[in-house]
Every structure is written in C-alpha cells, then in structure tokens.
Design an enzyme around this catalytic site. Structure first.
Site, short mmCIF file in Angstrom:
data_model
loop_
_atom_site.label_atom_id
_atom_site.label_comp_id
_atom_site.label_asym_id
_atom_site.label_seq_id
_atom_site.Cartn_x
_atom_site.Cartn_y
_atom_site.Cartn_z
N TYR A 155 0.64 -1.18 0.03
CA TYR A 155 0.14 0.26 0.10
C TYR A 155 0.99 1.09 -0.06
O TYR A 155 2.29 1.55 0.59
CB TYR A 155 -0.74 0.39 1.43
CG TYR A 155 -1.98 1.45 1.02
CD1 TYR A 155 -2.81 1.46 0.02
CD2 TYR A 155 -2.01 2.16 2.00
CE1 TYR A 155 -3.86 2.63 0.02
CE2 TYR A 155 -2.97 3.14 2.38
CZ TYR A 155 -4.03 3.68 1.56
OH TYR A 155 -4.64 4.22 1.48
N TYR A 165 -3.76 5.33 8.84
CA TYR A 165 -2.52 3.83 8.13
C TYR A 165 -1.63 3.87 9.15
O TYR A 165 -0.81 4.41 9.41
CB TYR A 165 -2.40 3.84 7.18
CG TYR A 165 -2.24 2.32 6.20
CD1 TYR A 165 -3.18 1.23 6.70
CD2 TYR A 165 -1.05 1.91 6.04
CE1 TYR A 165 -2.28 0.49 5.90
CE2 TYR A 165 -0.37 0.42 5.92
CZ TYR A 165 -1.47 0.01 5.68
OH TYR A 165 -1.37 -1.41 5.49
P1 NAD Z 1 -8.40 -9.47 4.13
O1 NAD Z 1 -8.88 -9.19 5.08
O2 NAD Z 1 -8.69 -10.08 2.67
O3 NAD Z 1 -6.49 -10.43 3.65
C1 NAD Z 1 -6.02 -10.45 5.18
C2 NAD Z 1 -6.41 -11.49 5.78
O4 NAD Z 1 -5.15 -11.31 6.59
C3 NAD Z 1 -7.49 -12.09 6.80
O5 NAD Z 1 -7.97 -13.49 5.73
C4 NAD Z 1 -6.33 -12.23 7.80
O6 NAD Z 1 -7.30 -13.85 8.31
C5 NAD Z 1 -4.79 -12.84 7.48
N1 NAD Z 1 -4.20 -13.01 7.98
C6 NAD Z 1 -3.92 -11.65 9.32
N2 NAD Z 1 -3.32 -12.48 10.04
C7 NAD Z 1 -2.95 -13.36 9.92
C8 NAD Z 1 -1.88 -14.35 10.06
N3 NAD Z 1 -0.82 -14.18 11.14
N4 NAD Z 1 -1.50 -15.37 9.30
C9 NAD Z 1 -2.62 -15.95 8.41
N5 NAD Z 1 -3.25 -15.08 8.14
C10 NAD Z 1 -3.39 -14.02 9.05
O7 NAD Z 1 -7.93 -8.41 3.08
P2 NAD Z 1 -7.54 -7.47 2.51
O8 NAD Z 1 -7.63 -5.95 2.28
O9 NAD Z 1 -6.94 -8.06 1.02
O10 NAD Z 1 -5.55 -8.00 2.79
C11 NAD Z 1 -4.81 -8.24 1.76
C12 NAD Z 1 -3.64 -7.69 1.57
O11 NAD Z 1 -3.79 -6.62 0.33
C13 NAD Z 1 -2.90 -7.24 2.41
O12 NAD Z 1 -1.51 -6.99 2.73
C14 NAD Z 1 -3.12 -5.85 2.42
O13 NAD Z 1 -2.67 -5.06 3.52
C15 NAD Z 1 -3.01 -4.92 1.13
N6 NAD Z 1 -3.79 -4.47 0.47
C16 NAD Z 1 -5.19 -3.90 1.39
C17 NAD Z 1 -5.76 -2.83 1.20
C18 NAD Z 1 -6.90 -2.35 1.13
O14 NAD Z 1 -7.45 -1.15 1.00
N7 NAD Z 1 -7.44 -3.26 0.54
C19 NAD Z 1 -5.10 -2.23 -0.14
C20 NAD Z 1 -3.91 -2.08 0.00
C21 NAD Z 1 -3.32 -3.21 -0.23
#
Ligand code: NAD
Length: 269
Positions: A155, A165
């Site tokens: 991000y 954040y």
């Molecule tokens: P999401 O909730 O779908 O995915 C995050 C997942 O991480 C969840 O399924 C959670 O159960 C899992 N998790 C947390 N701690 C964990 C651990 N210790 N071991 C294994 N799994 C664990 O949310 P998302 O937003 O799709 O996130 C996916 C990636 O995308 C992340 O790296 C996030 O930082 C990144 N991201 C998200 C956004 C956004 O706006 N949603 C923007 C940029 C980047």
C-alpha cells in the site's frame, strides 16, 4: 500442465486473496489457500455450506475449486516459536501444523511443489493508533506478518503519508517493498524465481474495514484518481495472474500500482 498456486491470506470472499485465487483459477491454476487459524472454522463451514458459491463463479461459468485449505499463522515459523497462551487457545488447539515451516512441509508432502506463492495478508494490531503512539510489540507484529513471497500486496502508505494507516503498518509495507527488491535479486540468482508486489488501491475488505477509514479512502480515490471508478478486487486479481504468468517473464523486483492511477497525482483536485 496447469500451475499450482498457494495463496496465503484468504478467509472470506471480500478480500484481494480471494480475487487473486479466482483469477489464477480462471487461468487454469490449481488453488491451495492458507487461512488464518482463528478464521479457519468459519471459512471452511461457509465454503461447505455454499455461502461463497456466487463468488466462486468463473468467467466460463464453472465454480472455482479450492483443492485444499491449510490452517496458517504466518507470524510463527515453527512450533517452538509459539507462546503457550496461543498453543492452548481453543481456536488454535483444534488445528495442527499451522506454522510457516509446517505448512510448507505439508504442502510438499501433499503435492510435491508449487509454482506460484502469493502473500495476501496483513495484521497490524495497533493499526488505528498513530505511529508516534505505537508500542514496540505492535510495531514488530505488523512487520512480522508482512514478510514477502513471490507475489505480495502493498500500500502506498509505505512511501507517502497516509494519516490513519498506523501501528507500524506503513513501516511494514516499506520493509515489504524493500524486501521485494532484495529477494528478487537473491531468489532470481539462486532459483530464477521472480518476486514482485502489487501496490493496490483501497478495497472494502475485512482487514480494511478494521482500520476504520476505508470508505473515506474509496471516496477520495474516486474524486482524485485519473480513473474515476471504484477499484474492483478482480482488477488486482487479474494483475496477479499476469504477474504470475510467462507474460511477465522479465518483471521482477517491481512495485506495480493497481490503483486507478491515484499514485501519480501530486495534489487532490
Ligand atoms: P483481507 O481481510 O481479505 O485479508 C487479510 C487476511 O490476512 C485475512 O484473511 C486474515 O485472516 C489474514 N491474516 C491476518 N493475520 C494473519 C496471520 N498471522 N497469518 C495468516 N493470515 C493472517 O484483507 P485485504 O485488504 O484483501 O488484505 C490483503 C492484502 O492486501 C494485505 O497485505 C493488505 O495490506 C493489502 N492491501 C489492502 C488494501 C485495501 O484497501 N484493502 C490496499 C492495499 C493493500
């Protein structure tokens, strides 16, 4: 022969991990997922009961099959690293072999090898606290959950100020992007493996909702990005499928923006 992908960080059908799994499945890959241990039960139950069936539909009308769901906690490498309170926690005690090394070994035993590894998880216990007020433990936990793989999600808070954040998540993403470059060199030289990260725009996932300002970020992006539309998880999924494919055979060490172009703006409009 089709490729085999392991996607870490899928626990529902709202996040980037699910969309990446779908795009890879649509391109013919076999899908394995790693699901956070405390979320495993509800995810498997929902899958079994057909709660995700609508979201499983692929472009050709078939349903995405997940060959196997592995319990995973990505902050522990081996059982010795796990503190007692977690070992004895009811939600953890019901599963086994969920540390990183054990999952890797289970996958090796079940399937031999994988072709694509995706890290789509994050956990910043203090994400709603400003960095200035973040504890050492909260900071280190955020860093620890963010270690990279051949494809990960980052991000823009790593390089620009995104108030809200917090909890060291901005630092965790900066480390992830730096590690993407260094790992691209090391894994490229050693095993010809490519390592990239997608810098994604805002998506209303479970994790993002927990931060508390996701709707504001989506509105901000629609108002200010070159492309004025809401980002869909599929757009990130499709980019992941491209990056994992031979079409991207010369791309490694890259931070690729999939954000409707918001990163390119200097000021809001
Ligand atoms: P999401 O909730 O779908 O995915 C995050 C997942 O991480 C969840 O399924 C959670 O159960 C899992 N998790 C947390 N701690 C964990 C651990 N210790 N071991 C294994 N799994 C664990 O949310 P998302 O937003 O799709 O996130 C996916 C990636 O995308 C992340 O790296 C996030 O930082 C990144 N991201 C998200 C956004 C956004 O706006 N949603 C923007 C940029 C980047």
């Amino acid at each position: 022969k089709g490729k085999r992908a392991f996607i870490a960080g899928v626990a529902d059908d709202n996040g980037y991990g699910w969309a990446i799994a779908k795009s890879l499945a649509a391109a013919g890959a076999e899908i394995l997922v790693g699901t956070w241990v405390p979320a495993l039960n509800i995810f498997e139950t929902s899958l079994r009961r057909g709660k995700f069936d609508e979201s499983r539909v692929l472009p050709d009308g078939s349903l995405m099959e997940i060959t196997k769901v592995y319990p995973l906690d990505a902050v522990f490498d081996k059982l010795d690293d796990v503190p007692e309170d977690i070992k004895s926690n009811k939600r953890y005690a019901g599963s086994k072999n969920w540390t990183v090394k054990e999952v890797a070994e289970s996958v090796r035993q079940d399937f031999g090898s994988i072709d694509i590894l995706v890290h789509s998880l994050a956990n910043g216990p203090e994400v709603s606290k400003p960095l200035l007020e973040t504890s050492r433990n909260g900071y280190l936990a955020a860093l620890s959950a963010s270690r990279g793989s051949s494809l990960s999600l980052t991000y823009i808070a790593s390089e620009r100020i995104i108030p809200g954040y917090g909890g060291g998540m901005s630092s965790a993403k900066a480390a992830l992007e730096s590690d993407t470059r260094v790992l691209a060199f090391e894994a490229g030289r050693k095993n010809k493996i490519r390592v990239n990260t997608i810098s994604a725009g805002p998506l209303r996932s479970r994790a993002a909702k927990a931060i508390g300002f996701i709707d504001t970020m989506i509105e901000y992006s629609i108002a200010n990005a070159p492309l004025q539309k809401e980002l869909s998880a599929d757009e990130v999924g499709n980019t992941a499928a491209f990056l994992a494919s031979p079409l991207a055979s010369a791309i490694t060490g890259a931070v690729l923006y999939v954000d409707n172009g918001l990163n390119a703006m200097g000021v809001g409009v």
